[in-house]
Design a protein around this motif. Structure first.
Motif, PDB file in Angstrom:
ATOM      1  N   LYS A 254       0.823  -1.203   0.000  1.00  0.00           N
ATOM      2  CA  LYS A 254       0.000   0.000   0.000  1.00  0.00           C
ATOM      3  C   LYS A 254       0.860   1.257   0.000  1.00  0.00           C
ATOM      4  CE  LYS A 254      -3.544   2.472   2.645  1.00  0.00           C
ATOM      5  NZ  LYS A 254      -4.417   2.441   3.861  1.00  0.00           N
ATOM      6  N   ARG A 255       1.882   1.280   0.842  1.00  0.00           N
ATOM      7  CA  ARG A 255       2.769   2.440   0.899  1.00  0.00           C
ATOM      8  C   ARG A 255       3.474   2.662  -0.437  1.00  0.00           C
ATOM      9  NH1 ARG A 255       6.812   1.138   5.201  1.00  0.00           N
ATOM     10  NH2 ARG A 255       7.855   2.883   4.170  1.00  0.00           N
ATOM     11  N   ALA A 256       3.890   1.568  -1.067  1.00  0.00           N
ATOM     12  CA  ALA A 256       4.564   1.678  -2.360  1.00  0.00           C
ATOM     13  C   ALA A 256       3.626   2.222  -3.426  1.00  0.00           C
ATOM     14  CB  ALA A 256       5.111   0.315  -2.781  1.00  0.00           C
ATOM     15  N   ALA A 257       2.384   1.740  -3.436  1.00  0.00           N
ATOM     16  CA  ALA A 257       1.402   2.198  -4.425  1.00  0.00           C
ATOM     17  C   ALA A 257       1.125   3.692  -4.254  1.00  0.00           C
ATOM     18  CB  ALA A 257       0.115   1.392  -4.289  1.00  0.00           C
ATOM     19  N   LEU A 258       1.004   4.124  -3.022  1.00  0.00           N
ATOM     20  CA  LEU A 258       0.745   5.542  -2.764  1.00  0.00           C
ATOM     21  C   LEU A 258       1.937   6.408  -3.174  1.00  0.00           C
ATOM     22  CD1 LEU A 258      -1.029   5.261   0.722  1.00  0.00           C
ATOM     23  CD2 LEU A 258      -2.093   5.880  -1.469  1.00  0.00           C
ATOM     24  N   GLN A 259       3.137   5.958  -2.850  1.00  0.00           N
ATOM     25  CA  GLN A 259       4.329   6.756  -3.170  1.00  0.00           C
ATOM     26  C   GLN A 259       4.541   6.864  -4.676  1.00  0.00           C
ATOM     27  OE1 GLN A 259       7.852   6.298  -0.746  1.00  0.00           O
ATOM     28  NE2 GLN A 259       9.195   6.388  -2.523  1.00  0.00           N
ATOM     29  N   TYR A 260       4.272   5.783  -5.408  1.00  0.00           N
ATOM     30  CA  TYR A 260       4.491   5.778  -6.854  1.00  0.00           C
ATOM     31  C   TYR A 260       3.228   6.142  -7.634  1.00  0.00           C
ATOM     32  CZ  TYR A 260       9.155   3.736  -6.369  1.00  0.00           C
ATOM     33  OH  TYR A 260      10.482   3.519  -6.077  1.00  0.00           O
ATOM     34  N   ASN A 261       2.145   6.418  -6.914  1.00  0.00           N
ATOM     35  CA  ASN A 261       0.875   6.815  -7.537  1.00  0.00           C
ATOM     36  C   ASN A 261       0.377   5.762  -8.532  1.00  0.00           C
ATOM     37  OD1 ASN A 261      -1.345   8.545  -7.923  1.00  0.00           O
ATOM     38  ND2 ASN A 261      -0.380   9.518  -9.702  1.00  0.00           N
ATOM     39  N   ILE A 262       0.375   4.514  -8.078  1.00  0.00           N
ATOM     40  CA  ILE A 262      -0.079   3.397  -8.894  1.00  0.00           C
ATOM     41  C   ILE A 262      -1.508   3.038  -8.512  1.00  0.00           C
ATOM     42  CG2 ILE A 262       0.298   0.960  -9.449  1.00  0.00           C
ATOM     43  CD1 ILE A 262       2.394   2.806 -10.634  1.00  0.00           C
ATOM     44  N   LYS A 263      -2.338   2.805  -9.505  1.00  0.00           N
ATOM     45  CA  LYS A 263      -3.767   2.544  -9.272  1.00  0.00           C
ATOM     46  C   LYS A 263      -4.175   1.094  -9.531  1.00  0.00           C
ATOM     47  CE  LYS A 263      -4.347   6.949  -8.472  1.00  0.00           C
ATOM     48  NZ  LYS A 263      -4.531   7.425  -7.076  1.00  0.00           N
ATOM     49  N   GLU A 264      -3.224   0.264  -9.941  1.00  0.00           N
ATOM     50  CA  GLU A 264      -3.539  -1.135 -10.188  1.00  0.00           C
ATOM     51  C   GLU A 264      -2.495  -2.006  -9.484  1.00  0.00           C
ATOM     52  OE1 GLU A 264      -3.996  -2.004 -14.325  1.00  0.00           O
ATOM     53  OE2 GLU A 264      -5.771  -0.738 -14.541  1.00  0.00           O
ATOM     54  N   LEU A 265      -2.988  -2.948  -8.664  1.00  0.00           N
ATOM     55  CA  LEU A 265      -2.116  -3.823  -7.897  1.00  0.00           C
ATOM     56  C   LEU A 265      -2.335  -5.273  -8.317  1.00  0.00           C
ATOM     57  CD1 LEU A 265      -2.453  -2.333  -4.289  1.00  0.00           C
ATOM     58  CD2 LEU A 265      -0.891  -1.678  -6.128  1.00  0.00           C
ATOM     59  N   ALA A 266      -1.250  -6.043  -8.299  1.00  0.00           N
ATOM     60  CA  ALA A 266      -1.315  -7.441  -8.712  1.00  0.00           C
ATOM     61  C   ALA A 266      -0.594  -8.314  -7.691  1.00  0.00           C
ATOM     62  CB  ALA A 266      -0.687  -7.610 -10.095  1.00  0.00           C
ATOM     63  N   LEU A 267      -0.940  -9.580  -7.704  1.00  0.00           N
ATOM     64  CA  LEU A 267      -0.354 -10.561  -6.797  1.00  0.00           C
ATOM     65  C   LEU A 267       0.144 -11.740  -7.623  1.00  0.00           C
ATOM     66  CD1 LEU A 267       0.047 -11.281  -3.768  1.00  0.00           C
ATOM     67  CD2 LEU A 267      -2.226 -12.334  -3.833  1.00  0.00           C
ATOM     68  N   ALA A 268       1.351 -12.234  -7.326  1.00  0.00           N
ATOM     69  CA  ALA A 268       1.918 -13.331  -8.114  1.00  0.00           C
ATOM     70  C   ALA A 268       2.788 -14.214  -7.231  1.00  0.00           C
ATOM     71  CB  ALA A 268       2.735 -12.775  -9.284  1.00  0.00           C
ATOM     72  N   GLY A 269       3.133 -15.401  -7.738  1.00  0.00           N
ATOM     73  CA  GLY A 269       3.969 -16.335  -6.999  1.00  0.00           C
ATOM     74  C   GLY A 269       3.151 -17.382  -6.275  1.00  0.00           C
ATOM     75  N   GLY A 270       3.819 -18.417  -5.805  1.00  0.00           N
ATOM     76  CA  GLY A 270       3.132 -19.543  -5.182  1.00  0.00           C
ATOM     77  C   GLY A 270       2.281 -19.166  -3.995  1.00  0.00           C
ATOM     78  N   VAL A 271       2.735 -18.202  -3.180  1.00  0.00           N
ATOM     79  CA  VAL A 271       1.984 -17.812  -1.988  1.00  0.00           C
ATOM     80  C   VAL A 271       0.748 -16.986  -2.360  1.00  0.00           C
ATOM     81  CG1 VAL A 271       2.161 -16.696   0.299  1.00  0.00           C
ATOM     82  CG2 VAL A 271       4.109 -17.907  -0.644  1.00  0.00           C
ATOM     83  N   SER A 272       0.643 -16.543  -3.604  1.00  0.00           N
ATOM     84  CA  SER A 272      -0.556 -15.810  -4.020  1.00  0.00           C
ATOM     85  C   SER A 272      -1.778 -16.722  -4.054  1.00  0.00           C
ATOM     86  CB  SER A 272      -0.351 -15.164  -5.396  1.00  0.00           C
ATOM     87  OG  SER A 272      -0.164 -16.145  -6.399  1.00  0.00           O
ATOM     88  N   ALA A 273      -1.568 -18.030  -3.890  1.00  0.00           N
ATOM     89  CA  ALA A 273      -2.688 -18.958  -3.769  1.00  0.00           C
ATOM     90  C   ALA A 273      -3.295 -18.929  -2.367  1.00  0.00           C
ATOM     91  CB  ALA A 273      -2.236 -20.378  -4.101  1.00  0.00           C
ATOM     92  N   ASN A 274      -2.620 -18.259  -1.418  1.00  0.00           N
ATOM     93  CA  ASN A 274      -3.107 -18.202  -0.041  1.00  0.00           C
ATOM     94  C   ASN A 274      -4.395 -17.391   0.050  1.00  0.00           C
ATOM     95  OD1 ASN A 274      -3.001 -16.426   2.691  1.00  0.00           O
ATOM     96  ND2 ASN A 274      -2.273 -18.503   3.080  1.00  0.00           N
ATOM     97  N   GLN A 283      -9.524  -6.567  -0.508  1.00  0.00           N
ATOM     98  CA  GLN A 283     -10.069  -5.567   0.406  1.00  0.00           C
ATOM     99  C   GLN A 283      -9.292  -4.263   0.307  1.00  0.00           C
ATOM    100  OE1 GLN A 283     -10.300  -6.850   4.489  1.00  0.00           O
ATOM    101  NE2 GLN A 283     -10.895  -4.839   5.242  1.00  0.00           N
ATOM    102  N   LEU A 284      -7.961  -4.355   0.246  1.00  0.00           N
ATOM    103  CA  LEU A 284      -7.123  -3.158   0.122  1.00  0.00           C
ATOM    104  C   LEU A 284      -7.470  -2.374  -1.132  1.00  0.00           C
ATOM    105  CD1 LEU A 284      -4.651  -1.410   0.882  1.00  0.00           C
ATOM    106  CD2 LEU A 284      -3.224  -3.066  -0.366  1.00  0.00           C
ATOM    107  N   CYS A 285      -7.627  -3.071  -2.250  1.00  0.00           N
ATOM    108  CA  CYS A 285      -7.944  -2.398  -3.513  1.00  0.00           C
ATOM    109  C   CYS A 285      -9.343  -1.803  -3.490  1.00  0.00           C
ATOM    110  CB  CYS A 285      -7.797  -3.378  -4.670  1.00  0.00           C
ATOM    111  SG  CYS A 285      -6.082  -3.867  -5.007  1.00  0.00           S
ATOM    112  N   ALA A 286     -10.287  -2.513  -2.881  1.00  0.00           N
ATOM    113  CA  ALA A 286     -11.661  -2.010  -2.801  1.00  0.00           C
ATOM    114  C   ALA A 286     -11.724  -0.740  -1.959  1.00  0.00           C
ATOM    115  CB  ALA A 286     -12.573  -3.079  -2.216  1.00  0.00           C
ATOM    116  N   GLU A 287     -10.971  -0.700  -0.881  1.00  0.00           N
ATOM    117  CA  GLU A 287     -10.980   0.469   0.012  1.00  0.00           C
ATOM    118  C   GLU A 287     -10.387   1.707  -0.654  1.00  0.00           C
ATOM    119  OE1 GLU A 287      -8.787  -0.927   3.336  1.00  0.00           O
ATOM    120  OE2 GLU A 287     -10.483  -1.985   4.261  1.00  0.00           O
ATOM    121  N   ASN A 288      -9.468   1.502  -1.590  1.00  0.00           N
ATOM    122  CA  ASN A 288      -8.773   2.629  -2.215  1.00  0.00           C
ATOM    123  C   ASN A 288      -9.192   2.883  -3.659  1.00  0.00           C
ATOM    124  OD1 ASN A 288      -6.377   3.530  -0.254  1.00  0.00           O
ATOM    125  ND2 ASN A 288      -6.602   1.311  -0.092  1.00  0.00           N
TER     126      ASN A 288
END
Length: 333
Positions: A254-274, A283-288
């Motif tokens: 979240k802090r990185a997205a705000l600092q770089y003014n990014i509006k789209e976030l993605a999740l990748a890697g094996g743990v993204s199945a969690n 939830q984070l994306c919905a709130e923002n």
């Protein structure tokens, strides 16, 4: 309309995929159960099982896609990072197949491929976007500017998030692989039952070694008071650990997205199945009011479809390598 055969063998999954003009037609994954007896991946055993699995996996991928060896226009393969012996099997097969049929070779960075797995689906992120890449060996926040223009702005300083989950499962006495079992138990637990510390690391980097130690001492102290503590509270422990790992990751993202003014976030890697991490990002994306992108489960863990889609975009650029290419266990962007 390029037809690409892709090979993935970076760890303990042998996978083959066929991609036609950017569309995945098959994605065969052969898992290795031999490591369960050892509580983790044994590199030498992994490479031996890859040798047994790779030809049947490729044959099945071609059959599922309804294409023949004569239809293949290029061979893409994972060059690294990963276990050197495992990579060597996949790289050697790809080179031999390409040499026999006079086809171009496409090397693929395993971690970049995890990110590019988002371009398999119809709903694709727009550049630039921020990707949280989490696996057993890597934890990274990546600013993705183009298909192969990626900047790591934060990464783990020691252990990866997936490794922290695996070690926690061992402490709890869960069988290997423990990550999915922590996820399963957590669904029936209270994530606020126990509080674990959040490392205060400057910038966007991560550290999970302290959290692992905290969990170890927590279990040790409580088992000393009640020998049945883990069995009686397994679901709550798993839920609390899962929540802490997810909040550590998502707070930084979240802090990185705000600092770089990014509006789209993605999740990748094996743990993204969690489940907890996926729900947390949603939830984070919905709130923002941000766009949220998470691959299907089959494209989260190691698979050749992500190698195929990365290979497709490299094919369009005519980005090929020669027969002198060698695997790289510590390959970076």
């Amino acid at each position: 309309m390029p037809v690409i055969l892709a090979i993935e063998s970076s760890c303990d999954e042998t996978s083959a995929s066929v991609c036609v003009n950017g569309q995945i037609l098959s994605n065969v994954i052969a898992n290795q159960t031999i490591h369960e007896a050892y509580g983790g991946v044994v590199p030498e055993l992994a490479s031996r099982v890859h040798q047994q699995n790779i030809v049947p996996a490729v044959q099945q991928a071609l059959s599922n896609a309804k294409v023949s060896k004569n239809d293949i226009d290029a061979v893409a393969f994972t060059r690294g990072p990963g276990l050197l012996g495992s990579l060597l099997v996949g790289v050697s097969f790809a080179k031999a197949f390409a040499l026999a049929r006079n086809l171009p070779l496409i090397e693929v960075n395993h971690m970049q491929a995890h990110i590019l797995a988002h371009f398999i689906a119809d709903k694709k992120p727009s550049f630039p976007f921020m990707c949280l890449t989490v696996s057993g060996g890597h934890t990274q926040i990546v600013l993705v500017k183009d298909y192969f223009d990626m900047e790591i702005i934060g990464q783990t300083m020691d252990d990866a998030a997936g490794e922290a989950m695996d070690k926690t499962s061992k402490i709890l006495g869960l069988p290997y692989p423990g990550g999915p079992l922590i996820d399963k138990n957590a669904r029936n637990g209270n994530p606020d039952a126990y509080k674990f510390p959040e490392p205060q690391i400057p910038g966007f980097d991560f550290s999970f070694s302290g959290l692992k130690t905290s969990i170890l001492y927590f279990i040790r102290d409580n088992v000393g008071k009640n020998p049945n503590f883990v069995q009686e509270n397994m679901n709550d422990i798993c839920a609390s650990v899962e929540k802490r790992i997810a909040t550590i990751l998502l707070n930084k993202l979240k802090r990185a997205a705000l600092q770089y003014n990014i509006k789209e976030l993605a999740l990748a890697g094996g743990v993204s199945a969690n489940t907890g991490l996926r729900l947390g990002l949603q939830q984070l994306c919905a709130e923002n009011g941000w766009g949220c992108f998470i691959p299907k489960f089959e494209y989260c863990t190691d698979n050749a479809a992500m190698i195929a889609i990365a290979g497709y975009y490299k094919y369009l650029k005519k980005d090929f390598v020669g027969q002198d290419v060698a695997p790289m266990a510590r390959m970076i962007f």
